[in-house]
Design a protein around this motif. Sequence first.
Motif, PDB file in Angstrom:
ATOM      1  N   SER A  92       0.909  -1.109  -0.114  1.00 57.80           N
ATOM      2  CA  SER A  92      -0.013  -0.022   0.061  1.00 57.80           C
ATOM      3  C   SER A  92       0.954   1.225  -0.008  1.00 57.80           C
ATOM      4  O   SER A  92       0.357   2.429  -0.338  1.00 57.80           O
TER       5      SER A  92
ATOM      6  N   LEU B  53      -7.473   0.050   0.031  1.00 54.08           N
ATOM      7  CA  LEU B  53      -6.583  -0.965   0.092  1.00 54.08           C
ATOM      8  C   LEU B  53      -5.991  -0.980   1.599  1.00 54.08           C
ATOM      9  O   LEU B  53      -5.869  -2.116   2.101  1.00 54.08           O
TER      10      LEU B  53
ATOM     11  N   GLU C 238      -8.654  -2.235   3.874  1.00 51.29           N
ATOM     12  CA  GLU C 238      -8.836  -3.920   3.836  1.00 51.29           C
ATOM     13  C   GLU C 238      -7.538  -4.410   4.570  1.00 51.29           C
ATOM     14  O   GLU C 238      -7.881  -5.460   5.331  1.00 51.29           O
ATOM     15  N   GLN C 239      -6.459  -3.785   4.551  1.00 47.38           N
ATOM     16  CA  GLN C 239      -5.253  -4.567   5.025  1.00 47.38           C
ATOM     17  C   GLN C 239      -5.367  -4.425   6.751  1.00 47.38           C
ATOM     18  O   GLN C 239      -5.068  -5.273   7.449  1.00 47.38           O
TER      19      GLN C 239
ATOM     20  N   SER D 201      -5.195  -7.443  -5.027  1.00 45.46           N
ATOM     21  CA  SER D 201      -5.760  -5.900  -4.659  1.00 45.46           C
ATOM     22  C   SER D 201      -4.442  -4.809  -4.744  1.00 45.46           C
ATOM     23  O   SER D 201      -4.705  -3.803  -5.107  1.00 45.46           O
ATOM     24  N   SER D 202      -3.440  -5.341  -4.025  1.00 46.62           N
ATOM     25  CA  SER D 202      -2.469  -4.544  -4.109  1.00 46.62           C
ATOM     26  C   SER D 202      -1.826  -4.544  -5.322  1.00 46.62           C
ATOM     27  O   SER D 202      -1.281  -2.953  -5.684  1.00 46.62           O
TER      28      SER D 202
ATOM     29  N   ALA E 253      -3.935  -1.744  -7.174  1.00 46.18           N
ATOM     30  CA  ALA E 253      -3.767  -0.397  -6.700  1.00 46.18           C
ATOM     31  C   ALA E 253      -2.333   0.378  -7.344  1.00 46.18           C
ATOM     32  O   ALA E 253      -2.323   1.294  -7.286  1.00 46.18           O
TER      33      ALA E 253
END
Length: 400
Positions: A260, A318, A321-322, A331-332, A335
């Motif tokens: 992230s 993001l 979520e983490q 997802s990462s 992003a």
Amino acid sequence: MSGAAPAIASGGAFGADPLGFADAHLSEAARSTLTALDAVVQERVRPFLTQAWENAVMPTGVLDALIPLSLMTPPEVDADEAASSIFSGFRTFVLARTDASVATAYNAQSGLFRTAVRLGGSAAQAAELDPRITDFSLRGAFALTEAHHGSDIAGGLATTAHRVGDEWVIDGDKRWIGGADTADVIVVFARDTADDQVKAFLVPRDARGVSLRRIAGKVSLRPMQNFDIGLTGVRVAESARLQRVESWRDVARILRALRSDVAWIATGIQSGALEAAVRYVGERRQFGRPVGGFQLVQEKLARMLGNLTSSFGIATRLSAEQDAGVYRDESSALAKMQTARLARETVALAREVQGGNGILLDHDAARFFADAEAVYSYEGTHEMTSLIVGRALTGISAFA
């Protein structure tokens, strides 16, 4: 209405944030802490950036200004929030909005080094070292990438380690290692010759057999110093091995927690570029009027704000979520891919609306323009992140 005051504020620690992501995701205490950070950065860091870029040297005063703020464990902020990806993300954003090298230099300690020890070390190692990392009494660097292995580092990592009694002997080379010259120890990832698995070691920078060579000639992240590191017969004790790194799977777990950060840097440089553009077009006059009053210029500014707002949404989601314990590679990757791509367009538009002056450091856009190229490639190139996303979409791996 001609001459009306701007409806979208572009000042303060969070820049132009029309959908209120900072207000929605940060407590009042966190916002106050980051506002104080921004004030310090504007007063004690920003004035030196042009010369830092000209000379390609990070002024010692940058970290000297940031360290006393205790940004990893700010006393005014609830401990859970201070440890969250949301808080660290907005902290990164505030720094990157001023300069990506400043954010990268701080994150080398707060992100890469600290995460490697916290997730890769044993409970005892983490408990002993984390307080020293957070107050910078122990400085570190993160050495994974190699000259011939970047995107394929998982299978191609060539630096080796073999155990001799209670010691390990490490041989190999690392490249693009940020902040290695000021580190007390360097986290070196090496392949164990006994089981072919990747391990991690805390190697003192001044250990016998360690050599550093600064990488010169960079056009991006110029103040941030990167190094080639040579490791020849370097010996470290078994106690210097991070005990919870036993394979590439463990390395991936560390990297996953860091993904992230780059999305937040990509978002921050867009904010800085937009502010530089708005400031310039409000002051610069052509044909008897401010440049900001031309339709084509306003369209470009609007597109920049759209890109920034989209990136804000991606980065905050993001991180949320983490913080909820959900880590997905796709997802990462998405992003990073999208925010870096949008950043590339945003900074180009900022340089464009500044015309010929856009290549001068004095007008700020040039720094963001150059740095976007580095952000586009590091922490997973556009191509590699696209393939991760594509694999998740189709269920078919297209990796060679």
